[in-house]
Design a protein around this motif. Structure first.
Motif, PDB file in Angstrom:
ATOM      1  N   TYR A 293       0.833  -1.193   0.000  1.00  0.00           N
ATOM      2  CA  TYR A 293       0.000   0.000   0.000  1.00  0.00           C
ATOM      3  C   TYR A 293       0.875   1.253   0.000  1.00  0.00           C
ATOM      4  O   TYR A 293       1.318   1.706   1.062  1.00  0.00           O
ATOM      5  N   THR A 306      -6.189   5.961   5.202  1.00  0.00           N
ATOM      6  CA  THR A 306      -7.179   4.981   4.755  1.00  0.00           C
ATOM      7  C   THR A 306      -6.923   4.646   3.290  1.00  0.00           C
ATOM      8  O   THR A 306      -6.362   5.444   2.541  1.00  0.00           O
ATOM      9  N   ASN A 308      -9.300   3.114   0.185  1.00  0.00           N
ATOM     10  CA  ASN A 308     -10.654   2.718  -0.218  1.00  0.00           C
ATOM     11  C   ASN A 308     -11.590   2.639   0.987  1.00  0.00           C
ATOM     12  O   ASN A 308     -12.413   1.725   1.103  1.00  0.00           O
ATOM     13  N   GLY A 309     -11.441   3.616   1.894  1.00  0.00           N
ATOM     14  CA  GLY A 309     -12.321   3.704   3.051  1.00  0.00           C
ATOM     15  C   GLY A 309     -11.961   2.791   4.197  1.00  0.00           C
ATOM     16  O   GLY A 309     -12.640   2.803   5.228  1.00  0.00           O
ATOM     17  N   LYS A 310     -10.898   2.012   4.067  1.00  0.00           N
ATOM     18  CA  LYS A 310     -10.501   1.088   5.129  1.00  0.00           C
ATOM     19  C   LYS A 310      -9.290   1.629   5.871  1.00  0.00           C
ATOM     20  O   LYS A 310      -8.337   2.135   5.258  1.00  0.00           O
ATOM     21  N   SER A 311      -9.298   1.487   7.200  1.00  0.00           N
ATOM     22  CA  SER A 311      -8.168   1.911   8.019  1.00  0.00           C
ATOM     23  C   SER A 311      -7.018   0.920   7.875  1.00  0.00           C
ATOM     24  O   SER A 311      -7.182  -0.196   7.353  1.00  0.00           O
ATOM     25  N   LEU A 312      -5.848   1.308   8.383  1.00  0.00           N
ATOM     26  CA  LEU A 312      -4.719   0.394   8.369  1.00  0.00           C
ATOM     27  C   LEU A 312      -4.993  -0.848   9.216  1.00  0.00           C
ATOM     28  O   LEU A 312      -4.533  -1.948   8.883  1.00  0.00           O
ATOM     29  N   ASP A 314      -7.995  -2.214   9.596  1.00  0.00           N
ATOM     30  CA  ASP A 314      -8.886  -3.035   8.770  1.00  0.00           C
ATOM     31  C   ASP A 314      -8.106  -3.791   7.705  1.00  0.00           C
ATOM     32  O   ASP A 314      -8.297  -4.996   7.502  1.00  0.00           O
TER      33      ASP A 314
END
Length: 329
Positions: A293, A306, A308-312, A314
């Protein structure tokens, strides 16, 4: 010697800042079960002593004191008997930082509330001046004192992180940890240490020093073994593996290395983004499973990033679940 100086390009910047799993058909009942969402209350115990280490008044001097090495545990309030493990290691350039860094506390609670047993560890820092192998002392003699201190501090930090994991393994039954499911991770210096811990051999950062040189080694569960399955690398580098090659000629990266989660800010001026690209290439060359990433436009330590709306948390959770074939409810 040239490699040592190349390594210092990464270490100096730190001063200024604070495998593919085989598709084995395992009966589902034998796999650890974790929750997709926050589910469990988390029981936190602070300042667990996992070992002792020496602190010198100058590098390897005869004048020493004993330092207690501490960790915090985050344990899910459930009765499951085979929980996966996550051990987190804080950053701080090997000169500062704490196991109670806000981002690590948040991540510890995130994972424990989903069924992982989590430990966040402290380790000896540069100011503690832990015992160093003589060959490290010799190869750095002519370096700038600040650079030299930064490089030397890496050794006891890695020794302590390995010690912490051996303590956890020795006490795994008490926490109902399934030791076939181990993840280590951290940010910056903590990521460097996690990579060093997961990729190096069991004797590295341990056997270079004898009990006669440092009798606190007797407190470090030397007989325990472990195998890391997943590494969480948040803006780290492969410097601690490069040092082993530079000083000892060891080449530790191979196809048996743990799967690696790599997240790194593209505008990082502390640990250069090229460090993440190097790790990506190493994983590709050795056919080690990884996910990559590049955090566009972000600098050093972007815990709130984030994708695509996801936290690290997640994203890393998904990666661990996929690579360790965990059962998710």
């Amino acid at each position: 010697m040239n490699k040592v100086f190349a390594i210092l390009l990464i270490m100096v910047s730190l001063i200024s800042c604070d495998k593919d799993n085989d598709n084995i058909n395992i009966p589902l009942i034998s796999l650890p079960t974790v929750k997709l969402n926050t589910t469990y209350e988390v029981n936190i115990t602070e300042d667990i002593t996992y070992a002792e280490g020496l602190s010198h008044d100058s590098w390897n001097s005869a004048n020493t004191s004993v330092v207690s090495l501490l960790m915090d545990s985050y344990v899910p309030d459930n009765d499951l008997q085979n929980r996966p493990l996550l051990m987190l290691i804080h950053g701080g350039g090997f000169s500062g930082g704490s196991k109670q860094q806000e981002a690590l506390v948040d991540m510890s609670n995130y994972y424990a509330s989903r069924g992982f047993v989590v430990f966040s560890i402290d380790y000896r820092l540069r100011g503690d001046m832990g015992t160093i192998p003589q060959e490290w002392i010799d190869v750095t003699t002519n370096l700038d004192p600040a650079e030299r201190g930064q490089l030397l501090a890496l050794y006891p930090a890695h020794r302590d992180a390995k010690t912490a994991l051996r303590w956890i393994i020795a006490n795994s039954d008490s926490y109902h940890i399934d030791t076939d499911y181990i993840t280590v991770g951290g940010g910056s210096a903590g990521a460097i240490t996690s990579i060093g811990l997961g990729v190096s051999e069991l004797g590295d950062y341990k056997d270079e020093i004898s009990l006669s040189e440092d009798n606190t080694l007797s407190t470090t569960n030397l007989s325990q073994t472990y195998e890391v399955q997943t590494i969480l690398d948040f803006w780290g580098s492969n410097v601690s593996i490069e040092i082993l090659e530079s000083i000892y000629g060891h080449q530790r990266f191979d196809s048996n290395d743990p799967a690696m989660f790599i997240a790194h800010g593209t505008e990082d001026t502390t640990v250069p983004f090229s460090s993440a690209e190097d790790l990506k290439t190493i994983c590709e060359t050795n056919e080690v499973d990884f996910i990559y990433y590049p955090l566009e436009g972000r600098g050093h330590g972007p815990w709130g990033a984030t994708v695509n709306g996801k936290s690290l948390s997640d994203l890393s959770f998904d990666f661990i679940v996929d690579n360790q074939n965990l059962n998710v409810e």
